[in-house]
Design a protein around this motif. Structure first.
Motif, short mmCIF file in Angstrom:
data_model
loop_
_atom_site.label_atom_id
_atom_site.label_comp_id
_atom_site.label_asym_id
_atom_site.label_seq_id
_atom_site.Cartn_x
_atom_site.Cartn_y
_atom_site.Cartn_z
N THR A 131 2.75 1.58 -3.50
CA THR A 131 1.97 1.74 -4.73
C THR A 131 0.76 2.66 -4.61
N GLY A 132 0.28 2.86 -3.39
CA GLY A 132 -0.91 3.70 -3.21
C GLY A 132 -2.23 2.97 -3.43
N VAL A 144 0.84 -1.20 0.00
CA VAL A 144 0.00 0.00 0.00
C VAL A 144 0.87 1.25 0.00
N GLU A 145 1.87 1.26 0.87
CA GLU A 145 2.74 2.44 0.98
C GLU A 145 3.53 2.68 -0.30
N SER A 201 -5.31 0.26 -2.38
CA SER A 201 -6.00 0.06 -1.11
C SER A 201 -5.48 -1.20 -0.41
#
Length: 81
Positions: free
Chosen positions: A42-43, A39-40, A45
């Motif tokens: 690639t952004g 998540v951090e 969910s």
């Protein structure tokens, strides 16, 4: 990360991690990034990140050690050529 709009994001992140496995960035036995780390980076969910890890396991590329993490089980199959 720049996204291809016509390809689901989970598939794009899956392909990114598969390429890292294939190139040896994540060799067999290596721990893969956690869903939170994905998540951090690639952004995407958290639900999507967990799906990526699930799909890697279902493809036989990774296995989970409960309470420890997800690890590379083997290199992706590539056609002989």
């Amino acid at each position: 990360m720049e996204w291809e709009p016509e390809v689901p994001r989970w598939r794009q992140v899956y392909a990114l991690i598969e390429e890292r496995i294939d190139s040896g960035v994540y060799p067999p036995g290596e721990r893969l990034p956690s869903a939170l780390a994905i998540v951090e980076e690639t952004g995407i969910s958290p639900v999507t990140a967990r799906r990526v890890l699930k799909e890697l396991r279902e493809a036989g590329l990774a296995y989970m050690e409960p309470g420890i993490g997800t690890f590379v089980s083997r290199l992706p199959d590539r056609p002989a050529g």
